[in-house]
Design an enzyme around this catalytic site. Structure first.
Site, PDB file in Angstrom:
ATOM      1  N   HIS A  60      24.832   7.326   4.917  1.00 26.16           N
ATOM      2  CA  HIS A  60      25.538   8.208   4.004  1.00 26.16           C
ATOM      3  C   HIS A  60      26.350   9.270   4.749  1.00 26.16           C
ATOM      4  O   HIS A  60      27.472   9.567   4.400  1.00 26.16           O
ATOM      5  CB  HIS A  60      24.512   8.876   3.084  1.00 26.16           C
ATOM      6  CG  HIS A  60      25.119   9.635   1.953  1.00 26.16           C
ATOM      7  ND1 HIS A  60      25.547   9.029   0.805  1.00 26.16           N
ATOM      8  CD2 HIS A  60      25.381  10.961   1.810  1.00 26.16           C
ATOM      9  CE1 HIS A  60      26.038   9.941  -0.012  1.00 26.16           C
ATOM     10  NE2 HIS A  60      25.956  11.122   0.569  1.00 26.16           N
ATOM     11  N   HIS A 106      27.338   8.855  -6.777  1.00 28.63           N
ATOM     12  CA  HIS A 106      25.995   9.434  -6.914  1.00 28.63           C
ATOM     13  C   HIS A 106      25.110   8.384  -7.574  1.00 28.63           C
ATOM     14  O   HIS A 106      24.437   8.649  -8.569  1.00 28.63           O
ATOM     15  CB  HIS A 106      26.039  10.745  -7.714  1.00 28.63           C
ATOM     16  CG  HIS A 106      25.299  11.842  -7.040  1.00 28.63           C
ATOM     17  ND1 HIS A 106      24.565  12.786  -7.707  1.00 28.63           N
ATOM     18  CD2 HIS A 106      25.164  12.149  -5.728  1.00 28.63           C
ATOM     19  CE1 HIS A 106      24.015  13.618  -6.840  1.00 28.63           C
ATOM     20  NE2 HIS A 106      24.369  13.259  -5.627  1.00 28.63           N
TER      21      HIS A 106
END
Lengths: 768, 230, 81
Positions: A60, A106
């Site tokens: 990430h 998300h």
């Protein structure tokens, strides 16, 4: 690796766990990566340092798998004021204004806790934009859920939509456009991609570059709790089946505090007190401070004990890795700390000096004068591992490409109604009614009434058009062609309002990159996006990558989503898609329809197979030019591109929205004749097949010849196909035989109720 | 005429009201900060929409205790014009300047949509120039107006219901009631008529770029009333 | 001293949340459920309460002034000890 810094020894902090093999494994570091950690430190890491490496080297934060491929994207151009690598990108729209925007995923948090996951996704992307000194003016989102009849879907849809609404509505940024799609591949892993757009003075863009040795580092905003520790690591991991319980503490969004933070930042950045500013997003205090020092080529010292806390007994490890929301890190000019404190105190927020910029190239963390971490900044940023993971063409690729044998259904009325009622195509009013899409009085075209949202730029006669698009079925069938199609469609959508596409942002949602077939899809999709962007000369200025979207062995379809910002010079000319009271319908472009991999194949035949439509870039560019010029000259009064569901669905959508120009009206009929098409028995192919390079437009009768002349000049085929009028949707074949003939009321009924019926939510009352 | 627009922490429609007053209607406007204990030189106070203090606990419950609210109450009691829009209406009921309360919408969802408002009393300072209907969007989660029967009887009897939700054709109809408000009530005034509370946002339809512009009539009416009085 | 303030919708005031919960419970087979009213609970720690009755009094004052809106809500105060 670059020149090795001398890293001081750091003794273990009493009370912290041991750094052993099990701890390394739990932190998601491989044996090789751990060896690399030890090498960069010249010693073993402390517990705190291990946590920091784990998040900074997570997929990430580090983009270790994707970095190699993302280099293909065009990122430069005369309009680019800020490309990728900052909190958000910025394009120039003239008049001294920049448009700052970014999209981010998300996905994992929204699957675990849909309301808070989606809400904090909105909060995070807004902070990315306003840290650049941009005033947020619009939010968009791209949502993908599992099959509507999967037992979890309704709960997820309800929660995600309410979460987006809860955050955006409260902070007062309109949610103006988006997409919602359903597919069983998302049953165990829904996608929530949120995009924020803001305006910034072109000469007042702030960046996250730490500079000026001795400058103070301030922590501002909400206090730190134990929320979401290891969120970044989680986003870099897949879901295990049967283990859906929340692992870390879910981050809870507080849009009210973010509203205060937004106003405080906007006020502060007008004053000459700030050197650099960065959102504390994934991996919180750690990544924000490390990235600022990394960009500045400096070091940074943090006094972790000075960090404002919400809970007692928090360790340095917890403070550094917490993903509490609504926080920012600021490097102030030395001696101007009081300015920061004064502004934040006005807005009832804390601003605390927690460190300073140093010149030693080290990221050092001190707790009550005792060093708990000391790491070369470069080891956490530029020298993070980069992978060239194995890629392999999927074994079933030839099968995916094979054109399916689809028998004609026969009743085109029935087919059209079923397509319009399918949840991917049906009216999304249930969704956008929950979003405040009008606050800030800039929304010139209401949701559902145009292919892209149109937002006026205050103080100018300009507007921007913004949209988000994706088509994961097309990309799954052929990532290279499908991804080009995503770019083409997104550009068409902004062009249909009259805008010129200026810049793009993207979210690359993929499965587990450790699977060679997923990596192959990723490589091909990125190449397709890059090719498409080059063809239309639109640079990528920001974006993110989300891997590990899988549950058990089920990876999602490769799902790149793209957000495009376009510019309309004279907003008085912007158009929507609803039919005006009168006019002629013109088809721009030459249809090259395919039936495999389409909504038709899925809804009617339950088949998902075949090559997606291919983009012919010369034709596509000619179409985009014609749409823009036709709208700018006031010839085109409504425009809608042909995409999911083909020519027939596009036409039906224009009829359904008809009657009003900038909001969905009560519907108007129309009658068109299809072009001749060589293949026999091709009626359903022509009506429902999906193609690039086409759009329906409406022109006043007296302007039709001007539009045809303009199209010819710009190289875009155009043909008058029919006219607006009546209360029926009528489509005839080339011989004049009616193939679709339906009262608008029936069409409306299918389209308006499709979503609530499929998802199982109460239908909204009739449109006012 | 000068409008003072209160900015509570969490107000988010303050700039929209400012835009209509200043840029569409060409009158003066200023912002009043919630920590101010007094203000002067203002002819009409606007309590704007938004989520004051996050709307935590209850919409408007905390805002009413803001330092500026004492001054707003004094101003209203001395006959000054005060309008509360959306969250501002909620603040006015919490502060006791208007009766009743705003409950959660009937279907428990936030609703953002255009509404047609029937001008139920065209003889108030706020509606004197209004046509029979105006368009104004709603955007709220707690906009279902409630008052007990006595209060309701008084409001209706005294012509203090100013706006009602109506169909596009201008007819009061149950189907046109978006949130379950009693008697389709969208806006009311106090006894003296100088305080208006309404859930729909006239400022979002003040500019013809955004709709038919009919929301501006509420502002034009109060400007007219003020100027007639001066 | 800890006190708890319960705030509930007043009788006669529409409570769509309560209705939704009742409906949901019925769907889950709890068909003996009659009326449902959804309210909220506020827990407070009082640093200066001299006695239980003082704590109660303080809680009631807070409820009247801020925690409940008596136009549409009722409240009760309980001392938790």
């Amino acid at each position: 690796m670059t020149d090795r810094l001398r890293v001081p020894p750091v003794s273990p902090r009493p009370g912290d766990p041991q750094v052993d093999d099990a701890a390394v494994r739990e932190h998601g570091l491989t044996t090789d990566e751990f060896a690399r950690v030890c090498d960069s430190l010249g010693r073993a890491p402390t517990w705190t340092e291990l946590g920091v490496f784990s998040v900074m080297w997570s997929e990430h934060c580090s983009y270790k798998t994707s970095r190699k491929f993302l280099k293909q994207f065009p990122t430069e151009g005369p309009r680019v004021l800020q490309g990728p690598g900052e909190n958000a990108g910025v394009v120039d729209v003239g008049d001294g204004l920049g448009i700052c925007f970014k999209m981010e995923s998300h996905n994992h948090p929204s699957f675990i806790e849909p309301y808070q996951g989606a809400a904090t996704g909105v909060g995070g992307i807004l902070r990315d934009v306003f840290t650049m000194n941009a005033r947020p003016i619009a939010l968009l989102n791209s949502l993908r859920f599992g099959s509507p009849d999967h037992p979890k879907t309704r709960h997820l849809v309800d929660g995600v939509v309410a979460g987006i609404a809860g955050y955006g509505n409260c902070i007062g940024v309109p949610t103006v456009a988006g997409e919602v799609a359903f597919h069983p591949c998302y049953d165990g892993n829904n996608l929530v991609n949120a995009m924020a757009v803001g305006t910034v003075s072109a000469d007042r863009i702030f960046r996250g570059i730490a500079a000026g040795v001795g400058n103070p580092v301030l922590y501002v905003g909400a206090r730190t709790g134990r929320d979401g520790i290891h969120g970044a690591t989680m986003a870099s991991d897949s879901f295990e089946e049967g283990r859906e319980g929340p692992r870390p503490t879910v981050q809870v969004g507080d849009p009210y505090t973010e509203k205060l933070l937004l106003e405080a930042c906007m006020e502060l950045l007008q004053k000459d007190a700030v050197v650099a500013i960065q959102d504390m997003g994934a991996a919180g205090l750690t990544s924000s401070s490390v990235e600022m020092a990394g960009r500045g080529g400096t070091g940074l010292l943090l006094h972790v004990d000075r960090v404002p806390r919400r809970e007692s007994g928090m360790t340095p490890y917890e403070c550094l890795l917490s993903e509490s929301q609504e926080r920012m890190l600021i490097v102030a000019a030395r001696g101007r700390e009081d300015v920061v404190e004064e502004v934040f105190s006005k807005w009832d927020l804390e601003a605390v000096v927690v460190g300073e910029v140093t010149d030693d190239g080290l990221w050092t963390v001190v707790e009550n004068d005792r060093t708990v971490a000391s790491i070369p900044v470069g080891a956490l940023t530029d020298d993070a591992p980069v992978y060239d993971r194995p890629r392999q063409e999927p074994a079933d690729l030839a099968q995916r490409h094979e054109t399916p044998d689809l028998p004609a259904h026969g009743d085109c009325n029935e087919v059209l109604l079923r397509l319009l009622a399918s949840p991917n195509i049906a009216d999304k009013r249930w969704v956008y009614r929950q979003y405040d899409h009008m606050v800030r009085v800039g929304t010139l075209v209401k949701p559902g009434a145009a292919d892209a949202a149109v937002i006026g730029l205050p103080g100018t006669s300009k507007a921007i058009a913004v949209c988000v698009d994706g088509n994961s079925v097309h990309v799954k069938m052929d990532p290279f062609e499908g991804a080009q199609g995503v770019i083409a469609e997104a550009c068409r959508n902004v062009a249909c309002t009259g805008a010129e596409p200026l810049g793009a942002t993207d979210c690359l949602n993929f499965g587990n990159p450790e699977r060679p077939e997923v990596m192959w899809e990723f490589e091909r999709a990125v190449a397709g996006l890059a090719e498409g962007l080059r063809q239309v000369e639109v640079p990528i200025v920001s974006g993110n990558v989300s891997f590990y979207n899988e549950t058990g062995s089920q990876s999602i379809h490769p799902t790149p989503t793209v957000g495009i910002v376009g510019l309309i010079e004279d907003r008085a000319h912007a158009v929507g898609l609803g039919l005006p009271e009168s006019g002629q319908l013109v088809l721009l472009g030459s249809p090259r329809p395919v039936l495999g991999a389409t909504a038709y194949a899925r809804c009617i035949h339950d088949v998902e197979q075949g090559m997606p439509p291919r983009v012919q870039w010369d034709d596509e560019r000619a179409l985009l030019r014609t749409l823009r010029a036709g709208v700018a000259r006031g010839l085109i009064r409504a425009a809608h591109d042909v995409s999911e569901g083909g020519l027939a669905v596009a036409l039906a959508e224009m009829a359904l929205a008809g009657g009003r120009t900038r909001e969905v009206g009560s519907g108007l009929g129309c009658s068109v004749q299809l072009p001749a098409y060589p293949e026999a028995e091709a009626r359903e192919l022509l009506l429902f097949g999906e193609t690039h390079g086409c759009a329906w437009v409406v022109v006043d009768e007296e302007d039709a010849s001007d539009l045809l002349a303009l199209s010819q000049e710009l190289g875009c085929p155009a043909r008058v196909a029919g006219s607006v009028g009546g209360d029926e949707l009528c489509v005839a074949d080339a011989h004049g035989t009616p193939v679709v003939q339906l009262p608008i009321e029936r069409v409306r009924d299918a389209w308006e109720h499709g979503f609530s019926k499929a998802v199982g939510v109460p239908a909204p009352p009739p449109r006012p | 005429m000068k409008f003072g627009i209160v900015t509570f922490p969490g107000s988010n429609c303050d700039h929209d009201s400012y835009h209509v007053v200043k840029h569409v209607l060409g009158h003066e406007a200023c912002f009043l900060w919630h920590k101010q204990e007094d203000f002067s030189g203002v002819d009409c106070v606007v309590l704007p929409g938004g989520f004051s203090y996050g709307d935590y606990l209850r919409c408007g419950a905390i805002a009413r205790f803001s330092p500026i609210m004492d001054a707003v109450v004094r101003f209203a009691n001395s006959g000054g014009y005060v309008v509360g829009i959306c969250n501002g209406f909620q603040v006015l009921t919490e502060a006791g300047l208007l009766p009743g309360a705003l409950l959660q919408n009937r279907d428990l969802k936030f609703i953002c949509e255009d509404t047609t408002l029937l001008v139920a009393n065209g003889h108030t300072p706020w509606t004197v120039l209004c046509p029979e209907t105006i368009m104004a969007p709603i955007a709220h989660h707690e906009g279902c107006y409630f008052a007990d029967d006595d209060t309701l009887g008084r409001l209706e009897g005294e012509g203090r219901v100013v706006f009602r939700y109506a169909s596009r054709a201008g007819e009061e109809a149950a189907e046109a009631n978006p949130n379950g408000a009693v008697n389709n009530i969208a806006g009311i005034i106090n006894e003296r008529g100088n305080v208006l509370g309404m859930m729909p946002h006239p400022e979002r339809n003040g500019d013809t770029e955004l709709g038919d512009g009919s929301g501006a009539w509420v502002f034009r009416s109060i400007i007219h009333s003020f100027e007639a009085q001066a | 001293m800890r006190i708890r303030v319960h705030v509930t919708p007043r009788k006669g005031v529409l409570d769509p949340q309560g209705q939704a919960v009742a409906h949901g419970l019925a769907q889950l087979g709890f068909d003996a459920v009659g009326e449902v009213r959804v309210g909220k609970v506020v827990d407070l720690v009082l640093d200066n309460a001299s006695s239980e009755s003082d704590a109660l009094e303080q809680g009631q004052a807070m409820a009247r002034k801020l925690l409940a809106n008596e136009v549409v809500e009722d409240f009760t105060v309980e001392v938790l000890g």
